[in-house]
Design a protein around this motif. Sequence first.
Motif, PDB file in Angstrom:
ATOM      1  N   PRO A  45       0.793  -1.244   0.000  1.00  0.00           N
ATOM      2  CA  PRO A  45       0.000   0.000   0.000  1.00  0.00           C
ATOM      3  C   PRO A  45       0.821   1.288   0.000  1.00  0.00           C
ATOM      4  CG  PRO A  45      -0.201  -1.136   2.099  1.00  0.00           C
ATOM      5  CD  PRO A  45       0.549  -2.055   1.183  1.00  0.00           C
ATOM      6  N   THR A  46       2.074   1.249   0.393  1.00  0.00           N
ATOM      7  CA  THR A  46       2.885   2.470   0.395  1.00  0.00           C
ATOM      8  C   THR A  46       3.804   2.565  -0.828  1.00  0.00           C
ATOM      9  OG1 THR A  46       4.625   1.441   1.731  1.00  0.00           O
ATOM     10  CG2 THR A  46       2.866   2.604   2.920  1.00  0.00           C
ATOM     11  N   ALA A  47       3.764   1.560  -1.686  1.00  0.00           N
ATOM     12  CA  ALA A  47       4.616   1.557  -2.889  1.00  0.00           C
ATOM     13  C   ALA A  47       4.044   2.496  -3.948  1.00  0.00           C
ATOM     14  CB  ALA A  47       4.726   0.141  -3.452  1.00  0.00           C
ATOM     15  N   LEU A  48       4.888   2.895  -4.853  1.00  0.00           N
ATOM     16  CA  LEU A  48       4.471   3.711  -5.990  1.00  0.00           C
ATOM     17  C   LEU A  48       3.977   2.808  -7.119  1.00  0.00           C
ATOM     18  CD1 LEU A  48       7.528   6.132  -6.081  1.00  0.00           C
ATOM     19  CD2 LEU A  48       5.274   6.557  -5.060  1.00  0.00           C
ATOM     20  N   LEU A  49       3.058   3.326  -7.909  1.00  0.00           N
ATOM     21  CA  LEU A  49       2.540   2.558  -9.035  1.00  0.00           C
ATOM     22  C   LEU A  49       3.663   2.145  -9.987  1.00  0.00           C
ATOM     23  CD1 LEU A  49       0.082   1.394 -10.478  1.00  0.00           C
ATOM     24  CD2 LEU A  49      -0.137   3.582 -11.672  1.00  0.00           C
ATOM     25  N   VAL A  50       4.636   3.013 -10.175  1.00  0.00           N
ATOM     26  CA  VAL A  50       5.746   2.694 -11.067  1.00  0.00           C
ATOM     27  C   VAL A  50       6.501   1.456 -10.580  1.00  0.00           C
ATOM     28  CG1 VAL A  50       7.468   4.211  -9.996  1.00  0.00           C
ATOM     29  CG2 VAL A  50       7.625   3.680 -12.440  1.00  0.00           C
ATOM     30  N   GLN A  51       6.556   1.232  -9.291  1.00  0.00           N
ATOM     31  CA  GLN A  51       7.214   0.026  -8.771  1.00  0.00           C
ATOM     32  C   GLN A  51       6.443  -1.223  -9.179  1.00  0.00           C
ATOM     33  OE1 GLN A  51       7.274   1.760  -4.775  1.00  0.00           O
ATOM     34  NE2 GLN A  51       9.466   1.275  -4.714  1.00  0.00           N
ATOM     35  N   GLY A  52       5.135  -1.152  -9.168  1.00  0.00           N
ATOM     36  CA  GLY A  52       4.323  -2.274  -9.639  1.00  0.00           C
ATOM     37  C   GLY A  52       4.503  -2.504 -11.123  1.00  0.00           C
ATOM     38  N   ALA A  53       4.578  -1.418 -11.882  1.00  0.00           N
ATOM     39  CA  ALA A  53       4.783  -1.532 -13.327  1.00  0.00           C
ATOM     40  C   ALA A  53       6.144  -2.156 -13.627  1.00  0.00           C
ATOM     41  CB  ALA A  53       4.661  -0.163 -13.987  1.00  0.00           C
ATOM     42  N   GLU A  54       7.156  -1.777 -12.855  1.00  0.00           N
ATOM     43  CA  GLU A  54       8.492  -2.363 -13.042  1.00  0.00           C
ATOM     44  C   GLU A  54       8.463  -3.863 -12.780  1.00  0.00           C
ATOM     45  OE1 GLU A  54      11.459   1.306 -11.821  1.00  0.00           O
ATOM     46  OE2 GLU A  54      10.618   0.076 -10.224  1.00  0.00           O
TER      47      GLU A  54
END
Length: 69
Positions: A45-54
């Motif tokens: 929940p505290t991660a950035l969307l870009v981290q999920g995309a990576e």
Amino acid sequence: MTWTLGFATGNNSVLVVRDRQFRDLSGLNADLVVGYLRAFCTQHPTALLVQGAERFHAGLPLRAWTAPR
């Protein structure tokens, strides 16, 4: 979804130039991409969307690239 696929395409451009490889984006659909990102965001929940995309991009199959003739 559109942003994530654009992100993946940009990353593929770097991989092709640098390593002559790419991550296979064929067969992706909205359910798969959005479902992955939803699950990632729920688990982080505290991660950035870009981290999920990576992470999504890194999990796709890696293929060799050959120049068209």
